[in-house]
Design an enzyme around this catalytic site. Sequence first.
Site, mmCIF file in Angstrom:
data_model
loop_
_atom_site.group_PDB
_atom_site.id
_atom_site.type_symbol
_atom_site.label_atom_id
_atom_site.label_comp_id
_atom_site.label_asym_id
_atom_site.label_seq_id
_atom_site.Cartn_x
_atom_site.Cartn_y
_atom_site.Cartn_z
ATOM 1 N N MET A 244 -1.050 5.590 6.598
ATOM 2 C CA MET A 244 0.194 4.835 6.539
ATOM 3 C C MET A 244 1.204 5.509 5.625
ATOM 4 O O MET A 244 0.865 6.356 4.804
ATOM 5 C CB MET A 244 -0.080 3.405 6.078
ATOM 6 C CG MET A 244 -0.824 2.566 7.104
ATOM 7 S SD MET A 244 -1.196 0.895 6.498
ATOM 8 C CE MET A 244 -1.852 0.153 8.008
ATOM 9 N N GLY A 245 2.458 5.086 5.753
ATOM 10 C CA GLY A 245 3.544 5.657 4.962
ATOM 11 C C GLY A 245 4.705 5.998 5.861
ATOM 12 O O GLY A 245 4.754 7.088 6.438
ATOM 13 N N TYR B 191 -5.734 -0.177 9.885
ATOM 14 C CA TYR B 191 -6.035 -1.318 9.026
ATOM 15 C C TYR B 191 -7.217 -1.066 8.104
ATOM 16 O O TYR B 191 -7.364 -1.745 7.081
ATOM 17 C CB TYR B 191 -6.325 -2.558 9.874
ATOM 18 C CG TYR B 191 -5.107 -3.171 10.531
ATOM 19 C CD1 TYR B 191 -3.842 -2.574 10.432
ATOM 20 C CD2 TYR B 191 -5.202 -4.340 11.256
ATOM 21 C CE1 TYR B 191 -2.737 -3.135 11.045
ATOM 22 C CE2 TYR B 191 -4.094 -4.914 11.878
ATOM 23 C CZ TYR B 191 -2.864 -4.303 11.761
ATOM 24 O OH TYR B 191 -1.766 -4.860 12.370
ATOM 25 N N LEU B 192 -8.087 -0.117 8.460
ATOM 26 C CA LEU B 192 -9.260 0.149 7.632
ATOM 27 C C LEU B 192 -8.863 0.534 6.212
ATOM 28 O O LEU B 192 -9.513 0.129 5.243
ATOM 29 C CB LEU B 192 -10.109 1.259 8.260
ATOM 30 C CG LEU B 192 -10.682 0.974 9.652
ATOM 31 C CD1 LEU B 192 -11.443 2.189 10.150
ATOM 32 C CD2 LEU B 192 -11.583 -0.252 9.625
ATOM 33 N N GLN B 193 -7.781 1.302 6.082
ATOM 34 C CA GLN B 193 -7.401 1.792 4.762
ATOM 35 C C GLN B 193 -6.905 0.677 3.849
ATOM 36 O O GLN B 193 -7.127 0.708 2.639
ATOM 37 C CB GLN B 193 -6.333 2.886 4.900
ATOM 38 C CG GLN B 193 -5.008 2.413 5.486
ATOM 39 C CD GLN B 193 -4.178 3.551 6.047
ATOM 40 O OE1 GLN B 193 -3.805 4.456 5.325
ATOM 41 N NE2 GLN B 193 -3.879 3.489 7.331
ATOM 42 N N ARG B 194 -6.251 -0.314 4.419
ATOM 43 C CA ARG B 194 -5.698 -1.375 3.570
ATOM 44 C C ARG B 194 -6.639 -2.579 3.457
ATOM 45 O O ARG B 194 -6.341 -3.521 2.735
ATOM 46 C CB ARG B 194 -4.339 -1.825 4.091
ATOM 47 C CG ARG B 194 -4.352 -2.635 5.367
ATOM 48 C CD ARG B 194 -2.936 -2.888 5.851
ATOM 49 N NE ARG B 194 -2.875 -3.974 6.811
ATOM 50 C CZ ARG B 194 -1.839 -4.227 7.598
ATOM 51 N NH1 ARG B 194 -0.778 -3.433 7.537
ATOM 52 N NH2 ARG B 194 -1.836 -5.247 8.423
ATOM 53 N N VAL C 38 0.830 -1.201 0.000
ATOM 54 C CA VAL C 38 0.000 0.000 0.000
ATOM 55 C C VAL C 38 0.867 1.256 0.000
ATOM 56 O O VAL C 38 0.420 2.326 -0.416
ATOM 57 C CB VAL C 38 -0.949 0.039 1.215
ATOM 58 C CG1 VAL C 38 -1.955 -1.099 1.150
ATOM 59 C CG2 VAL C 38 -0.202 0.026 2.530
ATOM 60 N N ASP C 39 2.105 1.131 0.455
ATOM 61 C CA ASP C 39 2.985 2.299 0.559
ATOM 62 C C ASP C 39 3.439 2.836 -0.794
ATOM 63 O O ASP C 39 3.966 3.956 -0.873
ATOM 64 C CB ASP C 39 4.221 1.958 1.400
ATOM 65 C CG ASP C 39 3.889 1.723 2.855
ATOM 66 O OD1 ASP C 39 2.948 2.368 3.347
ATOM 67 O OD2 ASP C 39 4.548 0.899 3.497
#
EC number: 2.7.1.90
Length: 420
Positions: free
Chosen positions: A190-191, A297-300, A143-144
């Site tokens: 994230m990132g 975790y919701l975003q991924r 995802v990054d």
Amino acid sequence: MAVKNAFYAQSGGVTATINASACGVIQTARQHPESIGKVFAGRNGITGALREELIDTSLETDEDIAALMHTPGGAFGSCRYKLKNFSENRREYERLIEVFQAHDIGYFFYNGGGDSQDTAFKVSQMAEHMGYPITCIGVPKTVDNDLPFTDNCPGFGSVAKYVATSTLEASLDIRSMCDSSTKVFILEVMGRHAGWIAASSGMAGNGPGEPPHIIIFPEVPFERQTFLDRVDHCVKEYGYCVVVASEGAQYEDGRFIADAGGKDAFGHTQLGGVAPTLANMVRQSLGHKNHWAVADYLQRAARHIGSAMDVEQSYEVGKRAVEFALAGEQAIMPTIVREQNHPYKWHIGEAALSDVANQEKKMPIHYISDDGYGITQDCRDYMAPLITGESFPPFENGLPRVAHLSNQLVEKKLKTPFEV
């Protein structure tokens, strides 16, 4: 050429579309019974190989494998486990060879990010060093969006779509309440070292004063007073301020804003929450009422709003990984090559695992606005195709329908257990 079995495993943080890559690998392998026998999936990544915990995917129906296309998470379990160098832990590599030999495995597909491509490269080196013939292909995922040599990474388009959508929706909430209630909203995404996900939030607005008003990138050194001045300006000018911050935001000297102390399994600094840290700054220095949220975790995991382009590309890299292996390629990773933006065109290329392993691709400076708090048109042109299109999962009783695999393990053939 003798028929050999294949080993596929998922590694690192999962995504909304990593199972689409698994689907691409398994479905393509099933189309070539003259070369590939069974596809064994490692239970919980590479540790499944070390423990000889191999899932027999041939026992799953075609329908169940197809359902992986709309199922988030890691269908076979993932792990954060990094193989040491051959000289540091020879026994790990000997164990892999023993397991591969015992189960007649001649193909190795490892689905993950930079550390995972490092593992795939090490396995290819190990095979050559120890004289065991196995074809090793990395399957990109993160995802990054920080893998080099690929225009974008499978998994990123969907998280970008989720973050941009969430920023847009939350901004409307804050704007409607700011006169008498919350004036500052901070979303942490994230990132760790690259601000791609934070940048995607910028797609939520385009005109002057449209949120997000402030994007905090790891690539731009954080300056406390400049940040606070900007927040105060936005509240006075627009009535509210929406901030999207990368978890890896850091000061000029390289200290993470949210360094929690300690390391994760890959040796990376454990981060403890940039959003509440920034919220405390705003409250203490400006007194503005604020709320913060962590996408976490919701975003991924948000497959319900997955990008159609991301799903397509995630499947394709899995499919092409198998095709590359059957063509005799070794120690490579399929890449996404952008041909043009308007209309968007792309194709699959390849990169050597030796070049990809342990490398990070950060945001180009020309994607970040001059003030360091927004994105440029070049960035918008890059992002737009990646979040385009909807690929909704089927729904049942109001909820997304996901794959339910049996994940039956094959019988162990080695007598000696292995601890990891």
